[in-house]
Design a protein around this motif. Structure first.
Motif, PDB file in Angstrom:
ATOM      1  N   ALA A 573      45.215  51.083 -72.341  1.00  0.00           N
ATOM      2  CA  ALA A 573      44.288  50.910 -73.457  1.00  0.00           C
ATOM      3  C   ALA A 573      42.874  51.147 -72.958  1.00  0.00           C
ATOM      4  CB  ALA A 573      44.411  49.502 -74.051  1.00  0.00           C
ATOM      5  N   ASP A 574      41.982  51.493 -73.879  1.00  0.00           N
ATOM      6  CA  ASP A 574      40.595  51.739 -73.496  1.00  0.00           C
ATOM      7  C   ASP A 574      39.771  50.450 -73.477  1.00  0.00           C
ATOM      8  OD1 ASP A 574      40.891  51.484 -76.212  1.00  0.00           O
ATOM      9  OD2 ASP A 574      39.568  53.144 -76.748  1.00  0.00           O
ATOM     10  N   HIS A 575      40.165  49.476 -74.269  1.00  0.00           N
ATOM     11  CA  HIS A 575      39.493  48.177 -74.312  1.00  0.00           C
ATOM     12  C   HIS A 575      40.373  47.224 -75.100  1.00  0.00           C
ATOM     13  CE1 HIS A 575      38.488  48.786 -78.559  1.00  0.00           C
ATOM     14  NE2 HIS A 575      38.113  50.014 -78.239  1.00  0.00           N
ATOM     15  N   GLY A 576      40.064  45.926 -75.016  1.00  0.00           N
ATOM     16  CA  GLY A 576      40.769  44.951 -75.829  1.00  0.00           C
ATOM     17  C   GLY A 576      39.908  44.504 -76.993  1.00  0.00           C
ATOM     18  N   ASN A 577      40.141  43.290 -77.472  1.00  0.00           N
ATOM     19  CA  ASN A 577      39.350  42.754 -78.579  1.00  0.00           C
ATOM     20  C   ASN A 577      39.377  41.235 -78.513  1.00  0.00           C
ATOM     21  OD1 ASN A 577      41.722  41.798 -80.459  1.00  0.00           O
ATOM     22  ND2 ASN A 577      42.215  43.925 -79.930  1.00  0.00           N
ATOM     23  N   ILE A 578      38.455  40.603 -79.224  1.00  0.00           N
ATOM     24  CA  ILE A 578      38.346  39.150 -79.173  1.00  0.00           C
ATOM     25  C   ILE A 578      37.863  38.622 -80.520  1.00  0.00           C
ATOM     26  CG2 ILE A 578      35.969  39.193 -78.311  1.00  0.00           C
ATOM     27  CD1 ILE A 578      36.651  36.736 -76.596  1.00  0.00           C
ATOM     28  N   GLN A 579      38.351  37.463 -80.889  1.00  0.00           N
ATOM     29  CA  GLN A 579      37.859  36.782 -82.088  1.00  0.00           C
ATOM     30  C   GLN A 579      36.550  36.086 -81.735  1.00  0.00           C
ATOM     31  OE1 GLN A 579      40.689  34.140 -83.976  1.00  0.00           O
ATOM     32  NE2 GLN A 579      39.070  32.933 -84.960  1.00  0.00           N
ATOM     33  N   CYS A 580      35.484  36.358 -82.487  1.00  0.00           N
ATOM     34  CA  CYS A 580      34.180  35.791 -82.157  1.00  0.00           C
ATOM     35  C   CYS A 580      33.405  35.443 -83.423  1.00  0.00           C
ATOM     36  CB  CYS A 580      33.384  36.748 -81.262  1.00  0.00           C
ATOM     37  SG  CYS A 580      33.460  38.471 -81.767  1.00  0.00           S
ATOM     38  N   GLU A 581      32.239  34.826 -83.225  1.00  0.00           N
ATOM     39  CA  GLU A 581      31.438  34.324 -84.334  1.00  0.00           C
ATOM     40  C   GLU A 581      30.006  34.815 -84.216  1.00  0.00           C
ATOM     41  OE1 GLU A 581      31.741  30.115 -84.239  1.00  0.00           O
ATOM     42  OE2 GLU A 581      33.882  30.071 -84.720  1.00  0.00           O
ATOM     43  N   GLY A 582      29.378  35.027 -85.372  1.00  0.00           N
ATOM     44  CA  GLY A 582      28.021  35.542 -85.409  1.00  0.00           C
ATOM     45  C   GLY A 582      26.993  34.572 -84.873  1.00  0.00           C
ATOM     46  N   ARG A 583      26.029  35.147 -84.138  1.00  0.00           N
ATOM     47  CA  ARG A 583      24.894  34.360 -83.632  1.00  0.00           C
ATOM     48  C   ARG A 583      23.571  34.958 -84.097  1.00  0.00           C
ATOM     49  NH1 ARG A 583      25.670  31.624 -78.894  1.00  0.00           N
ATOM     50  NH2 ARG A 583      23.518  30.948 -79.226  1.00  0.00           N
ATOM     51  N   GLY A 584      23.638  35.952 -84.973  1.00  0.00           N
ATOM     52  CA  GLY A 584      22.411  36.582 -85.459  1.00  0.00           C
ATOM     53  C   GLY A 584      22.492  38.091 -85.365  1.00  0.00           C
ATOM     54  N   ARG A 585      21.971  38.772 -86.412  1.00  0.00           N
ATOM     55  CA  ARG A 585      22.016  40.227 -86.463  1.00  0.00           C
ATOM     56  C   ARG A 585      20.600  40.782 -86.267  1.00  0.00           C
ATOM     57  NH1 ARG A 585      25.868  43.400 -88.952  1.00  0.00           N
ATOM     58  NH2 ARG A 585      26.667  41.576 -90.088  1.00  0.00           N
ATOM     59  N   VAL A 611      14.470  43.258 -77.742  1.00  0.00           N
ATOM     60  CA  VAL A 611      15.477  42.646 -78.607  1.00  0.00           C
ATOM     61  C   VAL A 611      16.159  41.483 -77.887  1.00  0.00           C
ATOM     62  CG1 VAL A 611      17.609  43.051 -79.906  1.00  0.00           C
ATOM     63  CG2 VAL A 611      15.844  44.832 -79.797  1.00  0.00           C
ATOM     64  N   ALA A 612      16.410  41.640 -76.584  1.00  0.00           N
ATOM     65  CA  ALA A 612      17.095  40.593 -75.820  1.00  0.00           C
ATOM     66  C   ALA A 612      16.310  39.287 -75.836  1.00  0.00           C
ATOM     67  CB  ALA A 612      17.324  41.054 -74.382  1.00  0.00           C
ATOM     68  N   SER A 613      14.979  39.370 -75.894  1.00  0.00           N
ATOM     69  CA  SER A 613      14.168  38.154 -75.886  1.00  0.00           C
ATOM     70  C   SER A 613      14.385  37.312 -77.137  1.00  0.00           C
ATOM     71  CB  SER A 613      12.683  38.518 -75.772  1.00  0.00           C
ATOM     72  OG  SER A 613      12.241  39.228 -76.927  1.00  0.00           O
ATOM     73  N   LEU A 614      14.887  37.936 -78.200  1.00  0.00           N
ATOM     74  CA  LEU A 614      15.131  37.224 -79.457  1.00  0.00           C
ATOM     75  C   LEU A 614      16.560  36.716 -79.573  1.00  0.00           C
ATOM     76  CD1 LEU A 614      13.284  39.720 -81.847  1.00  0.00           C
ATOM     77  CD2 LEU A 614      12.377  37.614 -80.830  1.00  0.00           C
ATOM     78  N   PHE A 615      17.439  37.167 -78.645  1.00  0.00           N
ATOM     79  CA  PHE A 615      18.857  36.798 -78.707  1.00  0.00           C
ATOM     80  C   PHE A 615      19.320  36.358 -77.317  1.00  0.00           C
ATOM     81  CE2 PHE A 615      18.064  39.630 -82.217  1.00  0.00           C
ATOM     82  CZ  PHE A 615      18.752  39.039 -83.266  1.00  0.00           C
ATOM     83  N   PRO A 616      19.018  35.123 -76.942  1.00  0.00           N
ATOM     84  CA  PRO A 616      19.303  34.655 -75.574  1.00  0.00           C
ATOM     85  C   PRO A 616      20.784  34.634 -75.218  1.00  0.00           C
ATOM     86  CG  PRO A 616      18.583  32.844 -76.990  1.00  0.00           C
ATOM     87  CD  PRO A 616      18.332  34.095 -77.755  1.00  0.00           C
ATOM     88  N   PHE A 617      21.678  34.709 -76.199  1.00  0.00           N
ATOM     89  CA  PHE A 617      23.107  34.720 -75.875  1.00  0.00           C
ATOM     90  C   PHE A 617      23.552  36.074 -75.329  1.00  0.00           C
ATOM     91  CE2 PHE A 617      22.981  36.272 -80.254  1.00  0.00           C
ATOM     92  CZ  PHE A 617      23.862  37.348 -80.222  1.00  0.00           C
ATOM     93  N   ALA A 618      22.725  37.112 -75.500  1.00  0.00           N
ATOM     94  CA  ALA A 618      23.113  38.469 -75.102  1.00  0.00           C
ATOM     95  C   ALA A 618      22.730  38.746 -73.652  1.00  0.00           C
ATOM     96  CB  ALA A 618      22.476  39.486 -76.025  1.00  0.00           C
ATOM     97  N   HIS A 619      23.393  39.735 -73.069  1.00  0.00           N
ATOM     98  CA  HIS A 619      23.244  40.052 -71.646  1.00  0.00           C
ATOM     99  C   HIS A 619      22.761  41.490 -71.487  1.00  0.00           C
ATOM    100  CE1 HIS A 619      24.205  39.657 -67.332  1.00  0.00           C
ATOM    101  NE2 HIS A 619      24.656  40.896 -67.409  1.00  0.00           N
ATOM    102  N   GLU A 620      21.681  41.684 -70.744  1.00  0.00           N
ATOM    103  CA  GLU A 620      21.192  43.037 -70.449  1.00  0.00           C
ATOM    104  C   GLU A 620      22.038  43.617 -69.313  1.00  0.00           C
ATOM    105  OE1 GLU A 620      16.740  43.550 -70.690  1.00  0.00           O
ATOM    106  OE2 GLU A 620      16.820  41.357 -70.644  1.00  0.00           O
ATOM    107  N   TYR A 630      20.974  55.131 -71.142  1.00  0.00           N
ATOM    108  CA  TYR A 630      21.966  54.325 -71.858  1.00  0.00           C
ATOM    109  C   TYR A 630      21.862  52.891 -71.354  1.00  0.00           C
ATOM    110  CZ  TYR A 630      26.512  53.595 -74.209  1.00  0.00           C
ATOM    111  OH  TYR A 630      27.534  53.182 -75.036  1.00  0.00           O
ATOM    112  N   PHE A 631      21.249  51.996 -72.180  1.00  0.00           N
ATOM    113  CA  PHE A 631      20.990  50.632 -71.744  1.00  0.00           C
ATOM    114  C   PHE A 631      21.633  49.653 -72.723  1.00  0.00           C
ATOM    115  CE2 PHE A 631      17.703  53.243 -69.900  1.00  0.00           C
ATOM    116  CZ  PHE A 631      17.659  52.776 -68.585  1.00  0.00           C
ATOM    117  N   PRO A 632      22.798  49.090 -72.370  1.00  0.00           N
ATOM    118  CA  PRO A 632      23.512  48.200 -73.296  1.00  0.00           C
ATOM    119  C   PRO A 632      22.981  46.761 -73.271  1.00  0.00           C
ATOM    120  CG  PRO A 632      24.991  49.289 -71.700  1.00  0.00           C
ATOM    121  CD  PRO A 632      23.606  49.403 -71.187  1.00  0.00           C
ATOM    122  N   LEU A 633      22.971  46.168 -74.452  1.00  0.00           N
ATOM    123  CA  LEU A 633      22.759  44.735 -74.618  1.00  0.00           C
ATOM    124  C   LEU A 633      24.068  44.192 -75.178  1.00  0.00           C
ATOM    125  CD1 LEU A 633      20.681  42.346 -74.607  1.00  0.00           C
ATOM    126  CD2 LEU A 633      20.267  42.887 -77.023  1.00  0.00           C
TER     127      LEU A 633
END
Length: 671
Positions: A573-585, A611-620, A630-633
């Motif tokens: 498989a190329d990737h899996g998946n996970i059940q998750c919950e919103g923390r902000g869009r 953008v990362a400074s506004l969403f502390p749960f995300a990882h640079e 190509y810089f993923p958050l």
């Protein structure tokens, strides 16, 4: 013993002492045995400020070197990184003059590290086993050894097997359990030596040693056949079990094995819990739930799945990988986690799901921390035992190169997580009990997006090398054929087909395969990904839909037909998946190039940081192996870039469920 090696704490110390920061911007290393790619050594180089580049292809190397390093140096930018170029000794003469002139030159080999052992034998070992071998060499200071003496020394010191001392059934079963349960990949040359020594004992004349010594799946199938006979001896078999015991053996050898011996039975509970052995239907007995053989029976009126879930919970809680774990330890743990997750989601029990979620939070926190320090070192590991998805075709290419008659079929199931594979595997085995599945787990590319990770499968390369198509999958067919052209096949010998999952599998294959000519087949089944993107019932709903789809028979028929066409069938498989919950869009207009629910991708690190400074749960995420712009958050654990409180099943982020995916070989059992 080489005096330069005496007194060292490990073989890595001998190599790392040669890497001194600040001496040269480029170090050229002749490394014919792949020592620099060993996981812990690569991590040690990284900690000291050295970046490792493989010289597999002159054009690809020049692209990576010029774009990532040379351009910065030419602009006068100061960096704390020294580039280490790893290549075969024979390739030194083919390097461009500017590299030879600029680079400091080093050379390392197994022959230097293990001067008194036979190198052709040592080189077959997985590099993770060199620690134990080096320590044994330091303690015993062996004299110069030939091939057989080296094999015996490695069997004793690395695998804990003194072949000449194995004299009865208990000792043999114990040795094979220790070997195969631990997932130690015993090289073919060592397996052959072990068989040779065992054959000298007349007591093992009727044992299928050639099958069960090198092959863990065959060994567990051998045990499975004899488990009903053991139960019949203790009076635990019901009618179904008695019929099973009478059905005959695929593997020769004794009818009765010493499962109840103290050195054997300590493994039995875990083998059934982890799905390596399958419980047998037995009569309703007053069996203590803590009994060593309770996991191996299904009894009337008892909730056997509930008992298995409780025990698996205890197992995973006690064995969460640590920051010092190897990638292989994460892969083995992920298979156990998948077994538990499949059971929990298929039963859809709220209490169990809550407990799974709590453990999952701790697990994925550990995993995200481990990835930060170790993920980049997986890229250059040898493909013999694939660690990442782009290693998969390179592993399969070895079979094509080794035999002019071999044919390879790779089925890529878009979005299939390991736990959903466990659910699917159970359904496949019910549809065709002849299927034999050899399972491993490999790491997807991060971010775990289809254009990133699936293209890396079909190209056999890190995403760095397909920047122009990083946002689409339309180049997969061409990348797949280019890869195999590079391994000596004609484009006419290679097939690629995507958009599969429904319809007549036989007709689909008949339309694309030319019998006797087609050598390689790449197939994309996207049914699971479609189910995921429409899923509103969480992971439990995913498992229900995966099971229903698999029971429809498309995948089983696809595999059967490929086997009938005499292909070696692999599934990943190329990737899996996970059940998750919103923390902000994020509300960011057009500055993000990819706006996923688990990942956002930006063209510059500055835009990402804003953008990362506004969403502390995300990882640079460090863009190692990704294109220069190509810089993923990425979201970690159970968080998502959707409205707070909104639940989704998604992918693109960092979790065990998304990053570790199945890599399975499917065969037909033979008598």
């Amino acid at each position: 013993m080489n005096p330069c090696l005496s007194g060292l704490n490990g073989w890595r110390e001998y190599i790392l002492k040669e890497f001194v920061a600040g001496i040269s911007k480029l170090i050229i290393v002749a490394d014919p045995d792949g020592l620099l790619t060993e996981e812990k050594l690569a991590f040690g180089l990284q900690e000291r400020g050295f970046d490792l580049i493989e010289f597999n292809d002159p054009v690809e190397f020049r692209f990576a070197y010029e774009s990532r390093y040379r351009s910065m140096w030419d602009r006068g930018e100061e960096t704390n990184v020294t580039v280490v170029l790893r290549l075969q000794a024979s390739e030194l003469d083919s390097l461009p003059y500017d590299l030879l002139e600029a680079g400091r030159k080093l050379s390392f080999s197994l022959g230097t590290l293990f001067p008194n052992l036979s190198c052709p034998v040592v080189e077959k070992l997985d590099r993770s086993l060199l620690d134990t071998l080096f320590e044994a060499q330091q303690k015993s200071s062996p004299d110069r050894m030939g091939e057989n003496a080296t094999k015996d020394f490695i069997l004793r010191s690395v695998f804990g097997i003194a072949a000449e001392l194995i004299g009865d059934d208990v000792e043999l079963i114990r040795a094979l359990l220790r070997l195969h349960y631990g997932k130690s990949q015993i090289p073919k040359v060592l397996a052959e030596r072990l068989i040779q020594v065992l054959r000298n004992h007349k007591v093992f004349n009727d044992w299928p040693l050639e099958e069960i010594v090198p092959d863990g799946e065959a060994f567990f199938a051998f045990l499975q056949e004899r488990w009903p006979f053991f139960l019949s001896r203790i009076g635990a078999l019901g009618r179904a079990g008695e019929e099973l015991a009478k059905s005959g053996f695929r593997y020769s050898g004794p009818d009765h094995l010493p499962f109840d011996h103290q050195d054997v039975r300590i493994y039995i509970d875990n083998l059934f819990l982890e799905g390596k052995l399958i419980p047998v239907e037995a009569e309703s007995l007053d069996v203590d739930p803590g009994s060593w053989f309770r996991s191996g029976i299904i009894t009337t009126g008892a909730d056997d799945e509930e008992l298995r879930i409780v025990r698996l919970f205890d197992m995973v809680e006690q064995n969460l990988p640590t920051a010092e774990a190897r990638h292989s330890e994460w892969a083995v743990f992920a298979m156990k986690w998948a077994e538990l997750s499949s059971l929990v989601f298929c039963r859809n029990n709220d209490e169990h799901q809550f407990r799974l979620r709590k453990i999952g939070e701790a697990l994925n926190t550990n995993f995200a921390g481990w990835l930060t320090g170790h993920y980049s070192n997986l890229v250059n590991l040898p493909p013999r035992n694939p660690a990442m998805v782009h290693h998969v075709p390179r592993r399969l290419a070895r079979d094509i190169e080794d035999s002019a008659d071999s044919r390879i079929a790779l089925i890529v199931i878009d979005g299939l997580s390991l736990d959903q594979w466990v659910t699917m595997r159970s359904s496949l085995q019910k549809q065709d009990p002849e299927f034999l599945m050899r399972e491993f787990a490999v790491f997807a590319w991060i971010p775990t997006l289809t254009p990133v990770s699936r293209q890396s499968i079909f190209s056999g390369k890190p995403p760095l090398y397909f920047p122009s198509s990083i946002h689409s999958t339309n180049s997969e067919a061409n990348l797949w054929k280019q890869f195999w052209e590079g391994h000596g096949l004609s484009r006419m010998d290679v097939v690629y087909q995507r958009g599969l999952g429904d319809g007549d599998a036989s007709a689909i294959l008949d339309s694309v395969i030319q019998p006797g000519k087609t050598r390689v087949v790449g197939l994309v089944v996207d049914k699971i990904d479609k189910i995921m993107h429409g899923m509103q019932l969480g992971s439990a709903g995913m498992h229900n839909q995966v099971k229903q789809w698999c029971q429809g028979g498309f995948l089983a028929e696809l595999v059967r037909m490929l086997l009938d066409y005499r292909f070696d069938v692999w599934l990943t498989a190329d990737h899996g998946n996970i059940q998750c919950e919103g923390r902000g869009r994020p509300s960011e207009g057009v500055i993000a190039e990819t706006k996923g629910e688990r990942v956002r991708v930006y063209p510059t690190p500055e835009l990402r940081s804003r953008v990362a400074s506004l969403f502390p749960f995300a990882h640079e995420w460090d863009p190692t192996g990704l294109p220069a712009d190509y810089f993923p958050l990425v979201a970690c654990g159970f968080d998502a870039f959707v409205n707070p409180g909104e639940g989704i099943v998604g992918h693109g982020g960092i979790s065990v469920e998304e990053v570790l995916v199945p890599f399975v070989k499917i065969e037909k059992r033979t008598r």
